[in-house]
Design a protein around this motif. Sequence first.
Motif, PDB file in Angstrom:
ATOM      1  N   ALA A 184      -9.123   5.368  -3.912  1.00 57.33           N
ATOM      2  CA  ALA A 184      -7.913   4.820  -3.300  1.00 57.33           C
ATOM      3  C   ALA A 184      -8.195   4.376  -1.863  1.00 57.33           C
ATOM      4  O   ALA A 184      -7.759   3.297  -1.438  1.00 57.33           O
ATOM      5  CB  ALA A 184      -6.797   5.860  -3.321  1.00 57.33           C
ATOM      6  N   LYS A 185      -8.940   5.185  -1.123  1.00 56.72           N
ATOM      7  CA  LYS A 185      -9.274   4.849   0.259  1.00 56.72           C
ATOM      8  C   LYS A 185     -10.217   3.654   0.310  1.00 56.72           C
ATOM      9  O   LYS A 185     -10.079   2.759   1.155  1.00 56.72           O
ATOM     10  CB  LYS A 185      -9.873   6.063   0.959  1.00 56.72           C
TER      11      LYS A 185
ATOM     12  N   ALA B  36      -8.254   0.446  -0.383  1.00 57.17           N
ATOM     13  CA  ALA B  36      -7.434   0.030   0.763  1.00 57.17           C
ATOM     14  C   ALA B  36      -8.294  -0.642   1.826  1.00 57.17           C
ATOM     15  O   ALA B  36      -7.909  -1.680   2.396  1.00 57.17           O
ATOM     16  CB  ALA B  36      -6.707   1.236   1.344  1.00 57.17           C
TER      17      ALA B  36
ATOM     18  N   ILE C 211       0.835  -1.202   0.000  1.00 55.20           N
ATOM     19  CA  ILE C 211       0.000   0.000   0.000  1.00 55.20           C
ATOM     20  C   ILE C 211       0.870   1.252   0.000  1.00 55.20           C
ATOM     21  O   ILE C 211       0.577   2.229  -0.689  1.00 55.20           O
ATOM     22  CB  ILE C 211      -0.948  -0.019   1.221  1.00 55.20           C
TER      23      ILE C 211
ATOM     24  N   SER D  65       0.537   4.164  -2.967  1.00 56.49           N
ATOM     25  CA  SER D  65      -0.198   5.361  -2.548  1.00 56.49           C
ATOM     26  C   SER D  65       0.631   6.623  -2.748  1.00 56.49           C
ATOM     27  O   SER D  65       1.868   6.590  -2.672  1.00 56.49           O
ATOM     28  CB  SER D  65      -0.605   5.241  -1.071  1.00 56.49           C
TER      29      SER D  65
ATOM     30  N   ASN E  62      -4.329   5.385   3.993  1.00 55.24           N
ATOM     31  CA  ASN E  62      -4.641   4.160   3.254  1.00 55.24           C
ATOM     32  C   ASN E  62      -4.212   2.919   4.038  1.00 55.24           C
ATOM     33  O   ASN E  62      -4.941   1.921   4.083  1.00 55.24           O
ATOM     34  CB  ASN E  62      -3.957   4.175   1.888  1.00 55.24           C
TER      35      ASN E  62
ATOM     36  N   ASN F 257      -1.218  10.234   1.134  1.00 57.21           N
ATOM     37  CA  ASN F 257      -2.289   9.280   1.435  1.00 57.21           C
ATOM     38  C   ASN F 257      -1.779   7.973   2.042  1.00 57.21           C
ATOM     39  O   ASN F 257      -2.581   7.087   2.334  1.00 57.21           O
ATOM     40  CB  ASN F 257      -3.077   8.955   0.160  1.00 57.21           C
ATOM     41  N   ARG F 258      -0.475   7.850   2.203  1.00 54.33           N
ATOM     42  CA  ARG F 258       0.073   6.561   2.626  1.00 54.33           C
ATOM     43  C   ARG F 258      -0.432   6.132   4.006  1.00 54.33           C
ATOM     44  O   ARG F 258      -0.843   4.982   4.204  1.00 54.33           O
ATOM     45  CB  ARG F 258       1.602   6.630   2.622  1.00 54.33           C
TER      46      ARG F 258
ATOM     47  N   LEU G  84      -4.265  -0.764  -6.159  1.00 52.00           N
ATOM     48  CA  LEU G  84      -5.140   0.266  -5.625  1.00 52.00           C
ATOM     49  C   LEU G  84      -5.267   1.433  -6.596  1.00 52.00           C
ATOM     50  O   LEU G  84      -4.362   1.717  -7.381  1.00 52.00           O
ATOM     51  CB  LEU G  84      -4.602   0.785  -4.287  1.00 52.00           C
TER      52      LEU G  84
END
Length: 254
Positions: free
Chosen positions: A171-172, A175, A86, A90, A98, A94-95, A164
């Motif tokens: 994206a969220k 995840a 992830i 990402s 997520n 956003n890492r 993703l």
Amino acid sequence: MKLSKYSKISINFIIISISLLVWVLLLVNPGSIMTMEHCHVSASGPSAGSLKMLLEMNPFSSQLLGWGLMVVAMMLPKLIVPIQLIHMQSLKRNRFINALLFVLGYVLIWMVTGVFMIAIIIMLNLLLPMSYLPALGFMIVAIIWQFSPIKQQCLNRGHEHWTLSAFGWPAKRDAFVYGIYHGLWCVGAGWALMLFPMLLPTGHNLAMIVVTIIMISEHMENPQLPRWNFSLRLKLIKILIAQTRIKVQQLVTV
């Protein structure tokens, strides 16, 4: 995109540190959240009065909290590879969110499973208070399940890596859903192993440590053909033994 050495070390350190901190909390066992308390009433046999007393001494919410902590302590190290994946997929901003959504989706599945598991634990403690028979029965079930093709299929699916979405809500969502699916396959693989320590009247901490080693070890194995296979899947132990031998040889040569 390749994960940098710094990012890999940082992810490993954070996850293992959280797991160890929760392990310390479990070993302290505040409020007896990891054990089932009994008195002469709750241990008198199945009845409405003994059930009421058992639930008063062991609130369902406390047992569910203990289950959640056990999941975090035992399962979090298994999520290192998916979280690294992830992290690579990402955007930098956003890492964290997520990865957090992935873990929340994963833990959600185990918490829903925990509701049924705790109900089973309470029922067996009502029928057979302070007895090792339920644990022995589920140990036999866990051994049979351990070598079954269904478990191997669950382990194989647990190795799936998702792609993703890169931006925004998709994206969220990806995840979170990835965490849910990963949790489903982990539950399928490990439900019997997770239940066994909770049924022990004593010695559950040692049993949890052994089960954690087994579950991490089997997760490190490569996917195999789903079939009845009497493999112990102890890759983690083999790695630790090999590394220990290397260290000892280095000390001897020095």
